[in-house]
Design a protein around this motif. Structure first.
Motif, PDB file in Angstrom:
ATOM      1  N   VAL A  82       0.847  -1.193   0.000  1.00 48.45           N
ATOM      2  CA  VAL A  82       0.000   0.000   0.000  1.00 48.45           C
ATOM      3  C   VAL A  82       0.880   1.239   0.000  1.00 48.45           C
ATOM      4  N   ALA A  83       0.625   2.169  -0.913  1.00 44.93           N
ATOM      5  CA  ALA A  83       1.416   3.399  -0.998  1.00 44.93           C
ATOM      6  C   ALA A  83       0.554   4.499  -1.591  1.00 44.93           C
ATOM      7  N   ALA A  84       0.965   5.732  -1.352  1.00 50.12           N
ATOM      8  CA  ALA A  84       0.155   6.875  -1.758  1.00 50.12           C
ATOM      9  C   ALA A  84       0.419   7.331  -3.183  1.00 50.12           C
ATOM     10  N   TRP A  90       5.563   1.066  -6.460  1.00 55.23           N
ATOM     11  CA  TRP A  90       6.445   0.129  -7.150  1.00 55.23           C
ATOM     12  C   TRP A  90       7.706  -0.160  -6.332  1.00 55.23           C
ATOM     13  N   ALA A  91       8.138   0.803  -5.545  1.00 56.63           N
ATOM     14  CA  ALA A  91       9.271   0.547  -4.645  1.00 56.63           C
ATOM     15  C   ALA A  91       8.890  -0.519  -3.618  1.00 56.63           C
ATOM     16  N   LYS A  95      10.539  -4.205  -3.176  1.00 56.67           N
ATOM     17  CA  LYS A  95      11.060  -4.631  -1.876  1.00 56.67           C
ATOM     18  C   LYS A  95      10.514  -6.003  -1.499  1.00 56.67           C
ATOM     19  N   GLN A  96       9.235  -6.216  -1.750  1.00 58.53           N
ATOM     20  CA  GLN A  96       8.633  -7.488  -1.376  1.00 58.53           C
ATOM     21  C   GLN A  96       9.058  -8.613  -2.318  1.00 58.53           C
ATOM     22  N   LEU A 197       6.542  -5.117 -15.249  1.00 62.03           N
ATOM     23  CA  LEU A 197       5.213  -4.830 -14.722  1.00 62.03           C
ATOM     24  C   LEU A 197       4.864  -3.352 -14.873  1.00 62.03           C
ATOM     25  N   ARG A 198       5.797  -2.471 -14.552  1.00 62.13           N
ATOM     26  CA  ARG A 198       5.526  -1.028 -14.640  1.00 62.13           C
ATOM     27  C   ARG A 198       5.173  -0.621 -16.060  1.00 62.13           C
TER      28      ARG A 198
END
Length: 214
Positions: A82-84, A90-91, A95-96, A197-198
């Motif tokens: 989850v990110a804003a 994508w970072a 990381k995951q 993916l991006r």
């Protein structure tokens, strides 16, 4: 998958047979693995093995499934990214994915088993389907979070996006795990996976559509 009676066994009774099978399959591959060596190492009998499994292929897939189930991301060990904003999202995905790659690298027997599964026609398709089913909930939530963050396009059905993500992941995994062990670069594989993916999931803007149609 194993017969239901195997699933009813306590984990401590299943472990010796699965560990012996993992050692044998990872060391020798599906084709050259010996059921006799497996049951001898596990301290069981061929009758007991066939009481729980239909055949050698069934045992192989069960071992692979058990190993992947311990490795693949879940909501607890690898949270949904989850990110804003787009870059932060994508970072978080990278990381995951890197965490997953590190866990894979820490399990050389599983690396060997996956290499063999990719090269063995008999269990390959069944293993791929089982892996996708385990990954499906994580991808559903991750793509939903990416769309909320504006990082993933919303003009295509979500199930199509999930299928694309899995195919890209499968292609990168196959490329990576078929490299010689001494040259395998998991960090590079993770970066390429996220970059693919991006590009595939980038939301289209009006300027993109106008440029394509012009």
């Amino acid at each position: 998958m194993p017969l239901p009676r195997f699933e009813c066994l306590p984990r401590e009774r299943r472990r010796p047979l699965l560990e012996a099978a993992l050692d044998e399959f990872s060391a020798r591959g599906f084709a050259d693995a010996s059921l006799n060596r497996i049951i001898q190492t596990a301290g069981t009998s061929k009758g007991s093995l066939y009481y729980y499994f239909e055949d050698k292929n069934d045992l192989y897939l069960t071992v692979l499934h058990e190993q992947l189930r311990d490795l693949l991301p879940d909501h607890d060990s690898v949270p949904i990214p989850v990110a804003a904003d787009t870059n932060a999202f994508w970072a978080a995905v990278e990381k995951q994915a890197s965490l997953f790659a590190q866990r894979l690298l820490a399990s050389p027997r599983l690396v060997a088993l996956i290499r063999d599964a990719l090269a063995t026609s008999s269990p390959r398709d069944e293993a791929s389907r089982a892996t996708e089913q385990m990954l499906l909930p994580w991808w559903e939530d991750t793509i939903a979070a990416g769309q909320t963050a504006g990082a993933i396009r919303t003009d295509l059905p979500r199930d199509l996006l999930i299928a694309v993500a899995m195919r890209i992941g499968q292609a990168v995994d196959t490329w990576l795990l078929t490299q010689p062990p001494e040259t395998m670069n998991l960090d590079a594989g993770v970066r390429e996976f996220v970059a693919f993916l991006r590009r595939a999931f980038r939301p289209e803007t009006y300027a993109d559509v106008a440029s394509a149609s012009g």
